[in-house]
Each structure stands twice: as structure tokens, then as C-alpha cells.
Design a protein around this motif. Structure first.
Motif, PDB file in Angstrom:
ATOM      1  N   VAL A 209     -38.537   3.942 -33.545  1.00 37.79           N
ATOM      2  CA  VAL A 209     -38.105   4.581 -32.301  1.00 37.79           C
ATOM      3  C   VAL A 209     -39.259   5.371 -31.694  1.00 37.79           C
ATOM      4  O   VAL A 209     -39.499   5.329 -30.480  1.00 37.79           O
ATOM      5  N   TYR A 210     -39.971   6.112 -32.535  1.00 40.70           N
ATOM      6  CA  TYR A 210     -41.134   6.867 -32.067  1.00 40.70           C
ATOM      7  C   TYR A 210     -42.154   5.945 -31.418  1.00 40.70           C
ATOM      8  O   TYR A 210     -42.686   6.227 -30.334  1.00 40.70           O
ATOM      9  N   LEU A 211     -42.429   4.821 -32.068  1.00 40.17           N
ATOM     10  CA  LEU A 211     -43.402   3.867 -31.550  1.00 40.17           C
ATOM     11  C   LEU A 211     -42.944   3.279 -30.220  1.00 40.17           C
ATOM     12  O   LEU A 211     -43.754   3.093 -29.296  1.00 40.17           O
ATOM     13  N   ALA A 212     -41.656   2.997 -30.078  1.00 40.43           N
ATOM     14  CA  ALA A 212     -41.137   2.433 -28.828  1.00 40.43           C
ATOM     15  C   ALA A 212     -41.350   3.401 -27.662  1.00 40.43           C
ATOM     16  O   ALA A 212     -41.821   3.013 -26.587  1.00 40.43           O
ATOM     17  N   PHE A 213     -41.040   4.669 -27.886  1.00 38.38           N
ATOM     18  CA  PHE A 213     -41.265   5.655 -26.821  1.00 38.38           C
ATOM     19  C   PHE A 213     -42.756   5.847 -26.557  1.00 38.38           C
ATOM     20  O   PHE A 213     -43.173   6.039 -25.408  1.00 38.38           O
TER      21      PHE A 213
ATOM     22  N   PHE B 168     -43.173   8.544 -17.822  1.00 39.93           N
ATOM     23  CA  PHE B 168     -43.935   9.270 -18.836  1.00 39.93           C
ATOM     24  C   PHE B 168     -43.141  10.464 -19.357  1.00 39.93           C
ATOM     25  O   PHE B 168     -43.076  10.705 -20.575  1.00 39.93           O
ATOM     26  N   ILE B 169     -42.526  11.229 -18.453  1.00 40.46           N
ATOM     27  CA  ILE B 169     -41.751  12.404 -18.865  1.00 40.46           C
ATOM     28  C   ILE B 169     -40.567  11.990 -19.728  1.00 40.46           C
ATOM     29  O   ILE B 169     -40.275  12.601 -20.762  1.00 40.46           O
ATOM     30  N   ALA B 170     -39.852  10.934 -19.310  1.00 43.64           N
ATOM     31  CA  ALA B 170     -38.710  10.459 -20.099  1.00 43.64           C
ATOM     32  C   ALA B 170     -39.155   9.991 -21.480  1.00 43.64           C
ATOM     33  O   ALA B 170     -38.495  10.283 -22.495  1.00 43.64           O
ATOM     34  N   ALA B 171     -40.291   9.269 -21.549  1.00 50.25           N
ATOM     35  CA  ALA B 171     -40.780   8.781 -22.837  1.00 50.25           C
ATOM     36  C   ALA B 171     -41.251   9.932 -23.720  1.00 50.25           C
ATOM     37  O   ALA B 171     -41.059   9.912 -24.945  1.00 50.25           O
ATOM     38  N   ALA B 172     -41.871  10.956 -23.112  1.00 50.38           N
ATOM     39  CA  ALA B 172     -42.291  12.120 -23.891  1.00 50.38           C
ATOM     40  C   ALA B 172     -41.088  12.838 -24.494  1.00 50.38           C
ATOM     41  O   ALA B 172     -41.123  13.292 -25.646  1.00 50.38           O
ATOM     42  N   LEU B 173     -40.013  12.955 -23.718  1.00 52.78           N
ATOM     43  CA  LEU B 173     -38.774  13.523 -24.267  1.00 52.78           C
ATOM     44  C   LEU B 173     -38.259  12.675 -25.429  1.00 52.78           C
ATOM     45  O   LEU B 173     -37.784  13.206 -26.447  1.00 52.78           O
ATOM     46  N   GLY B 174     -38.362  11.343 -25.274  1.00 58.68           N
ATOM     47  CA  GLY B 174     -37.929  10.461 -26.347  1.00 58.68           C
ATOM     48  C   GLY B 174     -38.732  10.654 -27.615  1.00 58.68           C
ATOM     49  O   GLY B 174     -38.180  10.688 -28.724  1.00 58.68           O
ATOM     50  N   VAL B 175     -40.041  10.793 -27.480  1.00 56.33           N
ATOM     51  CA  VAL B 175     -40.900  11.039 -28.647  1.00 56.33           C
ATOM     52  C   VAL B 175     -40.487  12.325 -29.344  1.00 56.33           C
ATOM     53  O   VAL B 175     -40.393  12.396 -30.580  1.00 56.33           O
ATOM     54  N   LEU B 176     -40.232  13.373 -28.545  1.00 58.38           N
ATOM     55  CA  LEU B 176     -39.862  14.663 -29.134  1.00 58.38           C
ATOM     56  C   LEU B 176     -38.456  14.660 -29.714  1.00 58.38           C
ATOM     57  O   LEU B 176     -38.084  15.592 -30.439  1.00 58.38           O
TER      58      LEU B 176
END
Length: 471
Positions: free
Chosen positions: A376-380, A338-346
């Protein structure tokens, strides 16, 4: 390790004989309540209240936040008290029924949010507050039924199944309402480009207002199996001295929790932190996407459906891994994801992904998710959805496994308390950082502090030592 009491052993024994119909009926509670969270709190009614019912969106957002916080604080304050009373040995279903009344009445009251009739604003906010309190406290007592339904090694599967069913309920209800009922006020058409299936007045936003009554009817229909088919503790006369003793014990419960169930207390603090972070990411993730890509109701509705599908699969898979690898392991690994994906979104903005890779900006009026940044946003975001289900499901399973059987309802009251008492902390931090830096991205990044702090505390939790000492 303290030996299990006879009462605890007895309470577990009937669970092996609980039938599939009873277990499915229990899990349907998550299906029944999810439209409140999906349709009202997240995707449809809340945005309507802020941008449609209220003339000033900034004021509407502030009032909605205050109503949410006050209602959650009331629920958090009542949960341990009511849990202590219920742990005196009385059935849980009467409590669930009472709070179901609050939920249904509150949801029905959202119909009163007629645009322009600002004098009804206090009534609408009160209705939302009642619904929030009803949903939260009914959930406390429903969660507390788990250990009496299945044996310890099946708690993860039951919890994961309930969460997954809830996600499916949210998905189905969102798809029905967004595709067939709620119309874009500018076009008069739904997400599928259709006119609403029922004659609704777009001028008074009847489609948006119908979300509340629809969720109330949905709840009434699907909560009935819980009352009809799921076993509860046998009824016994309500003894005043038992209730008084429970309330007196409540004053000692916090000290008892800290001194004799320190691992449970540590877990609840960890869960408080990472739950705040999870809630903030979900609350502000859609807002950030709308700012970056200019998403409207259609894109946000589709975005919600995709995330709900991801969450459904995540909760189901998490339940299976929970029983094989343990609740704590599932929470730790999915929090990391979750943390890694949140960084990806940001890492995504209008013309960059992964913070520094340039991409073409979204063309206004283009199809949803057609630009590289959106994809990319959707993937994260899908990874966030996959991780969020197991985090939440395994959290309640871990508590059910750690707490003594005779304190189940009381500790689930603390569980609800830990998830709500600081619910404003992450949003306030996001607001402060955003105001100080002028960057929405940096503001939302404040949620990573809560997620990381919760993860670090969780790593110190030793579930096997939770009952190593007795009160």
C-alpha cells in the motif's frame, strides 16, 4: 495587454528553425545533472555521509542539512544577480561552463570522505556545497535558454521532455551504481547480490565514495552536446556600463516584479510554498519507510528506482497535457494528486493502512515489498512519483510563458530563488512537530501545510494577465 516588443518577437523567430539535435542536446542537460540529485543528494552518498563517514549519525545529519541550506541560500542569492547580468544580452553558455566547473570539482571532492578521517569533514562538506551551487546556477541559465529554442506553444513539450530525460538519467545511473558498484558493507554484495564489477575496498567504502566522481564523469560526458549543438545568443563585448546598469536594475527588479508583474510574483510565492512541501516529502518519505518497515540499502535503492520510473512517465505525460490544457491546470491537478498520495503514505504504519484498517506487520527478513503495508505504501509512493514530475516541469513552463522575453534569465533567477530561499522551512516545521508530539508521522504531515498553501495561492494566479501592465 502590452504589445510584445520587437526584441521579444525577434527572439522568438529563430526558435521555429531550431533542429532536433539542438533540442535533444539541451534536454540532455537534465540527464547530465540528475545523478547529482539522485545518487548524491537522495539515495546513496547522503546516507553514507550520515551513517558511514560520520561517527555520530545525528551530528552527520545536522551537518549535512546545514551544508545543504547554506549552499542553496548562496545559490538563491546569486541567481537574480547573475540573471540580471546575463540579461544585459550576453550568451548563457559561458555561465553554464563556469558553474559546471564548480559542479565537477565538488563532485570529485566527495571521494575524500574516507571513514574514520573525520578531519576531512569540512573539505567534504565544502565539496558538496560547491557541487550544489554549481548545479543550481547552471540550471538557471539552461532554463533561460528555452524561449529562444522553441515557440511558446511548444515550451511544455520541451520542458516535459527534459524532465523525463532527467528522470531516466537518474534511473539509469542509480541502477548502474546500486546494481554493479555500491555494495552493502555487511554482505559485500550489490543490490543484485553480485560482487562489485570493479575492485573496491569495502573497508574504506570506496563504492560509496565513488558516487561523486562517477556523477562528475557522467555530467562531463552528457553536457558536451549542449555546448556543441545547442545555439546560444551571439557573443558581444562585455561592457562595464551594461553590467553596472543590470546590477542597478536588480535593486528595482523586486519592486518591478511586484508592481508590474504581480501575477508572476504571486506564482513565485505559490511555487516557493509547494516546492518546500514536495522537497520535504521526498526527503523524509524514505526515512519514514525505513522506520516503519526496517528497510535497508537494498530496499531503499529499489524503492528509488521504482519512484524514478514513475516520475519519468509523469513528466512525459505532464508535458503533453501542458501544451493541451495549460501549465497552471497541470500543476493544480497534479498537486491535488500529490497531496492525496502523501496523505495515503502517512496513513500506513507497521500494522495499519488507511489509518484504521489492520494488516499483518512485515516479517523481519522477508522479501522486499512482501507485506500488505509495504504494498500500500509503495502504491501511494508511485502516485507521488507520477505527480511530482508534472508539477516541477510545468512550473518552469508556466514561468517561461508568463515572463517577458527580455527578462527571462532574471525571472528564472527569481524562480531558483523562490525554490531555495525557504528550503529549510518545511524540514524545520517537521522537526518541531515531531519533537512536540513524539510522532514522526505527525511531523511529516506538516509538509501538507506547505503543499496546500501553495495550491491555494496558485489558484489565484492568472497567467493571461501576467503582462497586462508595463514597467
Amino acid at each position: 495587454m502590452a504589445a510584445p516588443s520587437k526584441r521579444g518577437a525577434a527572439s522568438r523567430e529563430p526558435s521555429e528553425r531550431t533542429g532536433k539535435r539542438a533540442l535533444l542536446s539541451w534536454a540532455l542537460f537534465d540527464w547530465a545533472t540528475q545523478p547529482f540529485y539522485t545518487l548524491v543528494v537522495t539515495f546513496l552518498f547522503a546516507p553514507y555521509f550520515v551513517n558511514g563517514f560520520m561517527a555520530d549519525p545525528a551530528q552527520g545529519s545536522s551537518l549535512w542539512a546545514y551544508a545543504t541550506g547554506i549552499a542553496e541560500l548562496i545559490a538563491a542569492g546569486l541567481a537574480p544577480v547573475l540573471g540580471a547580468i546575463a540579461d544585459a544580452g550576453h550568451p548563457r553558455k559561458p555561465w553554464i561552463a563556469g558553474f559546471s566547473v564548480l559542479l565537477v570539482v565538488g563532485l570529485s571532492g566527495l571521494w575524500l570522505a574516507v571513514p574514520g578521517q573525520i578531519e576531512l569533514m569540512p573539505v567534504v562538506l565544502l565539496a558538496f556545497g560547491l557541487a550544489t551551487i554549481g548545479a543550481e546556477l547552471a540550471t538557471v541559465f539552461t532554463n533561460a535558454m528555452m524561449p529562444s529554442l522553441v515557440s511558446n506553444h511548444r515550451l511544455g513539450t520541451l520542458s516535459g521532455f527534459g524532465w523525463a530525460l532527467g528522470y531516466v538519467g537518474g534511473l539509469v545511473s542509480l541502477a548502474l551504481i546500486a546494481s554493479l558498484v555500491v555494495a552493502d558493507p555487511s554482505t559485500g554484495k550489490t543490490l543484485l547480490g553480485l560482487h562489485p564489477i570493479v575492485p573496491l575496498d569495502p573497508a574504506t567504502r570506496e563504492g560509496d565514495r565513488l558516487v561523486g566522481p562517477f556523477s562528475a564523469v557522467w555530467y562531463l560526458v552528457f553536457v558536451l552536446p549542449l555546448f556543441l549543438f545547442t545555439p546560444d545568443r551571439p557573443s558581444k563585448p562585455l561592457e562595464r556600463r551594461a553590467v553596472t546598469a543590470s546590477l542597478t536594475q536588480l535593486a528595482r527588479s523586486v519592486r518591478d516584479l511586484v508592481h508590474h508583474h504581480g501575477q508572476v510574483a504571486l506564482f513565485l510565492v505559490a511555487r516557493m510554498l509547494y516546492a518546500d512541501g514536495l522537497g520535504a516529502v521526498f526527503a523524509f518519505g524514505g526515512i519514514y519507510a525505513a522506520t516503519v518497515f526496517g528497510w535497508g540499502a537494498a530496499e531503499l535503492g529499489l524503492f528509488g528506482i521504482i519512484l524514478t520510473i514513475a516520475g519519468t512517465f509523469g513528466a512525459a505525460l505532464g508535458g503533453l497535457f501542458d501544451d493541451r490544457s495549460g501549465s497552471k491546470a497541470v500543476i493544480v491537478w497534479t498537486l491535488c494528486l500529490f497531496i492525496a498520495a502523501a496523505l495515503g503514505v502517512l496513513s500506513v504504519d507497521r500494522d495499519h493502512v488507511l489509518f484504521m484498517l489492520p494488516v499483518d506487520a512485515k516479517v523481519p527478513g522477508s522479501a522486499p515489498f512482501s507485506s500488505t503495508g509495504e504494498q500500500v505504501y509503495l502504491a501511494f509512493a508511485i502516485l507521488i512519483g507520477l505527480a511530482s514530475g508534472p508539477v516541477q516541469s510545468s512550473s518552469r513552463t508556466l514561468l517561461a510563458r508568463m515572463c517577458p522575453p527580455d527578462k527571462t534569465t532574471e525571472f528564472f533567477g527569481f524562480f531558483s530563488f523562490s525554490g531555495k530561499i525557504t528550503a529549510f522551512a518545511a524540514p524545520l516545521a517537521i522537526g518541531a512537530v515531531t519533537a512536540a508530539t513524539g510522532s514522526q508521522r505527525l511531523g511529516i504531515a506538516a509538509s501538507l501545510f506547505f503543499l496546500t498553501a501553495g495550491l491555494l495561492l496558485l489558484l489565484r494566479v492568472r497567467p493571461s494577465a501576467s503582462n497586462s501592465s508595463s514597467p
